[in-house]
Design a protein around this motif. Structure first.
Motif, mmCIF file in Angstrom:
data_model
loop_
_atom_site.group_PDB
_atom_site.id
_atom_site.type_symbol
_atom_site.label_atom_id
_atom_site.label_comp_id
_atom_site.label_asym_id
_atom_site.label_seq_id
_atom_site.Cartn_x
_atom_site.Cartn_y
_atom_site.Cartn_z
ATOM 1 N N VAL A 8 1.122 -1.365 0.099
ATOM 2 C CA VAL A 8 -0.214 0.199 -0.076
ATOM 3 C C VAL A 8 1.166 1.073 0.107
ATOM 4 O O VAL A 8 1.412 1.526 0.807
ATOM 5 C CB VAL A 8 -0.611 -0.007 1.395
ATOM 6 C CG1 VAL A 8 -1.595 1.220 0.748
ATOM 7 C CG2 VAL A 8 -1.627 -1.796 1.146
ATOM 8 N N ARG A 9 0.661 2.097 -1.379
ATOM 9 C CA ARG A 9 1.940 3.083 -0.782
ATOM 10 C C ARG A 9 1.122 4.438 0.130
ATOM 11 O O ARG A 9 -0.345 4.840 -0.289
ATOM 12 C CB ARG A 9 1.602 3.880 -2.243
ATOM 13 C CG ARG A 9 1.986 3.229 -3.090
ATOM 14 C CD ARG A 9 2.334 3.887 -4.619
ATOM 15 N NE ARG A 9 3.453 3.365 -5.633
ATOM 16 C CZ ARG A 9 2.873 2.656 -6.772
ATOM 17 N NH1 ARG A 9 2.340 3.568 -7.623
ATOM 18 N NH2 ARG A 9 4.100 1.760 -7.754
ATOM 19 N N LYS A 10 1.662 5.394 1.060
ATOM 20 C CA LYS A 10 1.473 5.690 1.881
ATOM 21 C C LYS A 10 0.174 6.909 1.567
ATOM 22 O O LYS A 10 -0.012 7.382 2.237
ATOM 23 C CB LYS A 10 1.749 5.895 2.912
ATOM 24 C CG LYS A 10 2.772 4.723 3.765
ATOM 25 C CD LYS A 10 4.127 4.936 4.676
ATOM 26 C CE LYS A 10 4.733 3.961 5.391
ATOM 27 N NZ LYS A 10 5.773 3.912 6.396
ATOM 28 N N LYS A 11 0.980 7.358 0.325
ATOM 29 C CA LYS A 11 0.870 9.146 -0.184
ATOM 30 C C LYS A 11 -0.817 8.588 -0.601
ATOM 31 O O LYS A 11 -0.774 7.829 -1.269
ATOM 32 C CB LYS A 11 1.713 9.234 -1.026
ATOM 33 C CG LYS A 11 1.112 10.988 -0.855
ATOM 34 C CD LYS A 11 2.770 11.710 -1.733
ATOM 35 C CE LYS A 11 1.685 13.216 -2.045
ATOM 36 N NZ LYS A 11 2.988 14.066 -2.751
ATOM 37 N N ALA A 12 -1.711 9.437 -0.066
ATOM 38 C CA ALA A 12 -2.806 9.607 -0.727
ATOM 39 C C ALA A 12 -3.062 10.454 -2.064
ATOM 40 O O ALA A 12 -2.378 11.075 -2.529
ATOM 41 C CB ALA A 12 -3.821 10.460 0.063
ATOM 42 N N ASN A 13 -3.846 10.035 -2.869
ATOM 43 C CA ASN A 13 -4.205 10.376 -4.374
ATOM 44 C C ASN A 13 -5.297 10.995 -4.350
ATOM 45 O O ASN A 13 -6.453 10.731 -3.335
ATOM 46 C CB ASN A 13 -4.756 9.555 -5.590
ATOM 47 C CG ASN A 13 -3.371 8.440 -5.758
ATOM 48 O OD1 ASN A 13 -1.985 8.907 -5.984
ATOM 49 N ND2 ASN A 13 -3.996 6.905 -5.287
ATOM 50 N N VAL A 14 -4.831 12.774 -4.189
ATOM 51 C CA VAL A 14 -5.910 13.749 -4.357
ATOM 52 C C VAL A 14 -6.063 14.264 -5.480
ATOM 53 O O VAL A 14 -5.290 15.235 -5.921
ATOM 54 C CB VAL A 14 -5.835 14.673 -2.753
ATOM 55 C CG1 VAL A 14 -6.455 15.407 -2.224
ATOM 56 C CG2 VAL A 14 -5.083 13.876 -1.148
ATOM 57 N N TYR A 15 -7.431 14.497 -5.390
ATOM 58 C CA TYR A 15 -8.135 15.068 -6.361
ATOM 59 C C TYR A 15 -9.293 16.148 -6.329
ATOM 60 O O TYR A 15 -10.282 15.792 -4.963
ATOM 61 C CB TYR A 15 -8.363 14.024 -7.623
ATOM 62 C CG TYR A 15 -7.431 13.436 -8.021
ATOM 63 C CD1 TYR A 15 -6.470 13.304 -8.753
ATOM 64 C CD2 TYR A 15 -7.891 11.887 -7.740
ATOM 65 C CE1 TYR A 15 -5.792 12.372 -9.352
ATOM 66 C CE2 TYR A 15 -6.937 10.724 -7.940
ATOM 67 C CZ TYR A 15 -5.237 11.188 -8.922
ATOM 68 O OH TYR A 15 -4.962 10.120 -9.259
ATOM 69 N N HIS A 16 -9.889 17.288 -7.775
ATOM 70 C CA HIS A 16 -10.827 18.212 -7.394
ATOM 71 C C HIS A 16 -10.796 18.791 -5.310
ATOM 72 O O HIS A 16 -11.802 18.399 -5.294
ATOM 73 C CB HIS A 16 -11.979 17.527 -7.408
ATOM 74 C CG HIS A 16 -11.672 16.938 -9.241
ATOM 75 N ND1 HIS A 16 -11.711 17.291 -9.699
ATOM 76 C CD2 HIS A 16 -12.123 15.727 -9.319
ATOM 77 C CE1 HIS A 16 -12.087 17.026 -11.412
ATOM 78 N NE2 HIS A 16 -11.737 15.712 -10.891
ATOM 79 N N GLY A 17 -9.782 18.991 -5.282
ATOM 80 C CA GLY A 17 -9.659 19.997 -3.974
ATOM 81 C C GLY A 17 -9.847 19.038 -2.634
ATOM 82 O O GLY A 17 -10.832 19.398 -1.299
ATOM 83 N N GLY A 18 -9.686 18.045 -3.003
ATOM 84 C CA GLY A 18 -10.145 16.975 -1.768
ATOM 85 C C GLY A 18 -11.035 16.139 -2.042
ATOM 86 O O GLY A 18 -12.431 15.293 -0.755
ATOM 87 N N LYS A 19 -11.810 16.567 -2.682
ATOM 88 C CA LYS A 19 -13.609 15.805 -2.654
ATOM 89 C C LYS A 19 -13.249 14.444 -3.363
ATOM 90 O O LYS A 19 -14.339 13.592 -3.249
ATOM 91 C CB LYS A 19 -14.324 16.630 -3.918
ATOM 92 C CG LYS A 19 -15.410 17.640 -3.297
ATOM 93 C CD LYS A 19 -16.072 18.635 -3.762
ATOM 94 C CE LYS A 19 -15.794 20.293 -2.873
ATOM 95 N NZ LYS A 19 -17.170 21.029 -3.906
ATOM 96 N N VAL A 20 -12.151 13.521 -4.096
ATOM 97 C CA VAL A 20 -12.013 12.685 -4.400
ATOM 98 C C VAL A 20 -11.005 12.703 -3.580
ATOM 99 O O VAL A 20 -9.345 12.859 -4.005
ATOM 100 C CB VAL A 20 -11.995 13.153 -5.582
ATOM 101 C CG1 VAL A 20 -11.119 10.998 -6.693
ATOM 102 C CG2 VAL A 20 -13.156 13.148 -6.479
#
Length: 102
Positions: A8-20
């Motif tokens: 599991v990659r620790k860093k989150a994928n964050v899109y659309h201002g954190g809504k996804v």
């Protein structure tokens, strides 16, 4: 659905201002998947590789690049997007999903 012995990659994928948001999971066979959530709203995504998205919770409408209209999907259903394309997704209810990359 569960995955065993994965990276599991620790860093989150964050899109659309954190809504996804999602997290990348890599299986022992090298398959890449993301486990994510989307808040209600309308979003556009582009694809490089073909994607298959399993809806594990919630309700959305999807319009693929080649579609003239929207198609509804809900918990337990799956939709696919070709590579080198794009799609719009309208999240009606909080959406939990698994994305499989081919």
């Amino acid at each position: 659905m569960s995955f065993r012995n994965v990276e599991v990659r620790k860093k989150a994928n964050v899109y659309h201002g954190g809504k996804v948001t999602s997290r990348t999971v890599i299986t022992p066979d090298g398959e890449m998947k993301t486990l994510g959530v989307m808040l209600p709203g309308v979003y556009r995504f582009s694809t490089e590789a073909p994607e298959r998205i399993d809806i594990t919770q919630g309700h959305c409408r999807v319009k693929r690049a080649e579609d003239s209209g929207w198609t509804d999907y809900q918990e337990g259903e799956t939709f696919s997007i070709p590579g080198h394309s794009h799609f719009e997704i309208e999240v009606v209810d909080f959406l939990d999903y698994v994305c499989h990359f081919d």
